[in-house]
Design an enzyme around this catalytic site. Structure first.
Site, mmCIF file in Angstrom:
data_model
loop_
_atom_site.group_PDB
_atom_site.id
_atom_site.type_symbol
_atom_site.label_atom_id
_atom_site.label_comp_id
_atom_site.label_asym_id
_atom_site.label_seq_id
_atom_site.Cartn_x
_atom_site.Cartn_y
_atom_site.Cartn_z
ATOM 1 N N TYR A 8 0.836 -1.214 0.000
ATOM 2 C CA TYR A 8 0.000 0.000 0.000
ATOM 3 C C TYR A 8 0.860 1.249 0.000
ATOM 4 C CZ TYR A 8 -3.787 -3.050 1.556
ATOM 5 O OH TYR A 8 -4.728 -4.046 1.649
ATOM 6 N N ASP A 44 10.320 -6.810 -4.539
ATOM 7 C CA ASP A 44 9.514 -7.423 -3.491
ATOM 8 C C ASP A 44 9.904 -8.901 -3.413
ATOM 9 O OD1 ASP A 44 6.534 -6.479 -2.144
ATOM 10 O OD2 ASP A 44 7.105 -8.603 -2.061
ATOM 11 N N THR A 91 5.771 -2.814 9.198
ATOM 12 C CA THR A 91 6.334 -2.883 10.557
ATOM 13 C C THR A 91 5.171 -3.203 11.508
ATOM 14 O OG1 THR A 91 6.103 -0.480 10.606
ATOM 15 C CG2 THR A 91 8.323 -1.347 10.293
ATOM 16 N N ARG A 141 2.810 8.425 4.766
ATOM 17 C CA ARG A 141 1.538 8.951 5.260
ATOM 18 C C ARG A 141 0.406 8.552 4.315
ATOM 19 N NH1 ARG A 141 3.160 15.044 7.265
ATOM 20 N NH2 ARG A 141 3.686 14.508 9.443
ATOM 21 N N LYS A 143 5.953 10.285 13.171
ATOM 22 C CA LYS A 143 4.869 9.380 12.730
ATOM 23 C C LYS A 143 4.223 8.683 13.930
ATOM 24 C CE LYS A 143 2.278 7.009 9.960
ATOM 25 N NZ LYS A 143 2.756 5.943 9.082
ATOM 26 N N GLY A 154 -8.876 -0.533 13.893
ATOM 27 C CA GLY A 154 -8.087 -1.472 13.074
ATOM 28 C C GLY A 154 -7.097 -0.752 12.196
ATOM 29 N N CYS A 185 -1.832 1.070 11.023
ATOM 30 C CA CYS A 185 -1.161 2.242 11.618
ATOM 31 C C CYS A 185 -1.592 2.480 13.056
ATOM 32 C CB CYS A 185 -1.491 3.502 10.819
ATOM 33 S SG CYS A 185 -1.074 3.428 9.117
ATOM 34 N N TYR A 187 -11.071 -3.048 7.898
ATOM 35 C CA TYR A 187 -10.921 -2.228 9.108
ATOM 36 C C TYR A 187 -11.516 -0.849 8.941
ATOM 37 C CZ TYR A 187 -6.947 0.586 7.341
ATOM 38 O OH TYR A 187 -6.155 1.457 6.650
ATOM 39 N N ARG A 204 -6.356 -5.769 7.875
ATOM 40 C CA ARG A 204 -5.317 -5.843 8.918
ATOM 41 C C ARG A 204 -5.796 -5.281 10.251
ATOM 42 N NH1 ARG A 204 -0.311 -3.348 5.759
ATOM 43 N NH2 ARG A 204 -1.988 -2.186 4.799
ATOM 44 N N ARG A 215 -20.646 1.230 13.900
ATOM 45 C CA ARG A 215 -20.015 2.452 13.379
ATOM 46 C C ARG A 215 -20.997 3.638 13.417
ATOM 47 N NH1 ARG A 215 -14.910 1.686 14.187
ATOM 48 N NH2 ARG A 215 -14.172 -0.297 13.386
HETATM 49 N N1 SAJ Z 1 -11.566 5.004 13.882
HETATM 50 C C1 SAJ Z 1 -12.475 5.214 14.921
HETATM 51 N N2 SAJ Z 1 -12.844 6.486 15.218
HETATM 52 C C2 SAJ Z 1 -12.340 7.559 14.535
HETATM 53 C C3 SAJ Z 1 -11.416 7.321 13.495
HETATM 54 C C4 SAJ Z 1 -11.043 6.038 13.176
HETATM 55 O O1 SAJ Z 1 -12.926 4.272 15.559
HETATM 56 O O2 SAJ Z 1 -12.730 8.695 14.827
HETATM 57 C C5 SAJ Z 1 -11.160 3.632 13.564
HETATM 58 C C6 SAJ Z 1 -11.470 3.236 12.134
HETATM 59 O O3 SAJ Z 1 -12.747 2.636 12.052
HETATM 60 C C7 SAJ Z 1 -10.359 2.225 11.822
HETATM 61 C C8 SAJ Z 1 -9.192 2.721 12.656
HETATM 62 O O4 SAJ Z 1 -9.746 3.575 13.669
HETATM 63 O O5 SAJ Z 1 -10.714 0.926 12.250
HETATM 64 C C9 SAJ Z 1 -8.151 3.482 11.859
HETATM 65 O O6 SAJ Z 1 -8.865 4.451 11.131
HETATM 66 P P1 SAJ Z 1 -8.090 5.630 10.353
HETATM 67 O O7 SAJ Z 1 -9.121 6.515 9.745
HETATM 68 O O8 SAJ Z 1 -7.081 6.231 11.233
HETATM 69 O O9 SAJ Z 1 -7.444 4.844 9.133
HETATM 70 P P2 SAJ Z 1 -5.958 4.438 8.861
HETATM 71 O O10 SAJ Z 1 -5.507 3.352 9.748
HETATM 72 O O11 SAJ Z 1 -5.900 4.181 7.394
HETATM 73 O O12 SAJ Z 1 -5.146 5.698 9.273
HETATM 74 C C10 SAJ Z 1 -4.544 6.480 8.301
HETATM 75 C C11 SAJ Z 1 -3.326 6.971 8.982
HETATM 76 N N3 SAJ Z 1 -2.422 7.475 8.001
HETATM 77 C C12 SAJ Z 1 -1.119 7.185 8.153
HETATM 78 O O13 SAJ Z 1 -0.676 6.579 9.087
HETATM 79 C C13 SAJ Z 1 -0.237 7.672 7.086
HETATM 80 C C14 SAJ Z 1 -3.662 8.042 10.000
HETATM 81 O O14 SAJ Z 1 -2.462 8.718 10.380
HETATM 82 C C15 SAJ Z 1 -4.613 9.047 9.445
HETATM 83 O O15 SAJ Z 1 -4.933 9.965 10.482
HETATM 84 C C16 SAJ Z 1 -5.860 8.339 9.001
HETATM 85 O O16 SAJ Z 1 -5.461 7.473 7.918
HETATM 86 C C17 SAJ Z 1 -6.924 9.325 8.516
HETATM 87 O O17 SAJ Z 1 -6.846 10.500 8.917
HETATM 88 O O18 SAJ Z 1 -7.829 8.867 7.813
#
Ligand code: SAJ
Length: 430
Positions: free
Chosen positions: A18, A38, A89, A158, A211, A263, A266, A329, A337, A410
């Protein structure tokens, strides 16, 4: 003479997932000769056939015309100017950092790196990993000196899967290096491919810390609203309405939303890298640990709601069927993941409940291949992922399968509408 301001050249990207694949495609688009390496031959086979190994419209499109050279041959790094490591990681079952993929990548390139090359780690790690873990592997395997013969930098990825606004090209970055020339070379590389702001950090450790800090910030904020949700479910207050109310404050409030769990690769992972590293250096991150405990508890909290509702309706949970909708997730992607959906499924089964599952993006892991079949014969449904297909469902879509209980993991449905239709509705904090 060392070219510290190289705008174009040869780049290798190690790890075509990704993070690595969008970066490799972007650098190739910007004119770099890019070799994508890879160790998964199946993935390389797909890429050679110009197919994306995961669901991503833009990657699919860009691949068709990209000059990217996919290979499993690490020796190809020897004639590169820049080598970017973008491998996972993760954490182990006991939430400890797993630097296995980083170690393997560093060991695989070390024998082939050449003087003057820039090596950048993009994978998320705790402060210290570049200098204390990667640098010795590269020096030992190459016989060269970091910061003198080759350069070492860190620019944390990011990538935000499923985000149509922010992508690898326009998302601001930070970059840190061991010393000045490495920093110059890293800034030149990223300036040649990104349109976004790039902030130079004072050290590798600062860049590594950025990060884990930004993602721990998100984790603790989600834990805050998850704790509020559990508290307000005792007080009969709708926490989502309260968060929307607090969001009318135009400054110093950043809304996050409660849910059935946290989930992804990150947010539930990165804090553990900082917790573990700090512990080894004499500091105990109680707050970060508590936030992780709260977020890790949300799947069990959701299952508690299901069992309460089954009992309320006079069903014996051990003789009940529950349909879990969603395995990814987060909404409208196929990434599972650390998805809380699997925790919910395990908890339900441990309580003797039969579980049907369906995710339109992850049919291969679903027990049923359609929403209708997954709902058929169930007494309750749990929405675990806010996929658009699920968000569009009405009380009727559940009632026609005689489903009398909906647990909205949700908080996407209208509570009032479902109650009016005679369905027991349980949200997370509402
Ligand atoms: N989640 C909640 N409540 C929230 C936000 C998220 O329960 O208010 C849950 C989501 O359902 C999910 C998990 O947390 O299961 C992670 O959600 P996420 O929106 O943070 O998605 P990610 O894991 O793809 O996070 C990425 C991250 N980007 C990087 O690490 C480069 C994170 O730093 C970003 O803040 C996030 O996207 C984003 O802003 O969407």
């Amino acid at each position: 003479m060392e070219n510290l301001n190289q705008k174009i050249g040869n780049a290798a990207v190690i790890g075509l997932g990704y993070v690595g694949l969008p970066l490799a495609l972007l650098a190739a688009q910007k004119g770099w000769r890019v070799v994508g390496i890879d160790n998964d031959p199946v993935k390389i086979g797909k890429l050679l056939a110009r197919e994306s190994p995961f669901l991503d419209k833009k990657v699919d499109e860009d691949l068709k015309t990209s000059s990217l050279e996919p290979t499993t041959d690490f020796k190809k790094v020897s004639d590169m100017d820049v080598i970017v490591i973008c491998v996972p990681t993760p954490v182990t079952e006991s939430h400890l950092p797993n630097l296995g993929p980083v170690r393997l990548s560093a060991k695989s390139i070390a024998p082939y790196i050449k003087p003057g090359q820039l090596i950048v780690l993009e994978s998320t790690v705790n402060p210290g990993v570049c200098e204390e873990f990667i640098l010795p592997i590269l020096e030992e395997g190459s016989g060269m000196k970091a910061g003198k013969d080759f350069y070492l930098a860190h620019s944390p990825e990011r990538i935000n899967p499923g985000d149509d606004k922010w992508n690898v090209e326009n998302t601001p970055r930070v970059v840190g290096s061991l010393e000045e020339r490495g920093l110059e070379k890293a800034l030149a590389f990223y300036r040649s491919i990104l349109t976004s702001e790039i902030k130079a950090m004072k050290s590798l450790k600062e860049a590594e810390a950025v990060k884990v800090v930004e993602n721990s910030f998100r984790d603790v904020n989600i834990a805050f609203v998850n704790e509020l949700a559990m508290s307000f479910s005792h007080l009969g207050i709708d926490v989502v309405n309260v968060i929307e109310g607090a969001s009318t404050k135009p400054f110093s409030f950043l809304p996050h939303y409660p849910g059935c769990g946290v989930g992804g690769h990150c947010i539930p992972v990165d804090p553990y890298y900082l917790i573990d590293h700090a512990q080894k250096n004499g500091f105990n991150h109680e707050f970060l640990k508590l936030a992780r405990e709260i977020n890790n508890y949300m799947p069990a909290f959701t299952v508690k709601l299901v069992i309460e509702a089954l009992r309320e309706k006079g069903f014996d949970p051990k003789k009940s069927v529950v349909a879990v909708l969603g395995l990814s997730y987060k909404a409208d992607i196929d990434d599972t993941r650390e998805s809380p959906a699997f925790e919910i499924i395990d908890c339900l089964r441990e309580d003797g409940i039969s579980v049907n599952t369906y995710d339109p993006f992850v049919v291969r892991l679903s027990t049923h291949t359609s929403l209708k079949d997954a709902l058929e014969g169930a007494q309750a449904a749990v929405l675990a992922t806010a996929h658009s297909e699920f968000k569009a469902m009405t009380p009727e879509d559940f009632k026609k399968h005689e489903i009398e209980i909906v647990v909205d993991g949700r908080n996407v449905f209208s509570k009032e509408e479902f109650i009016k239709a005679g369905i027991i509705y349980k949200g997370i904090g509402r």
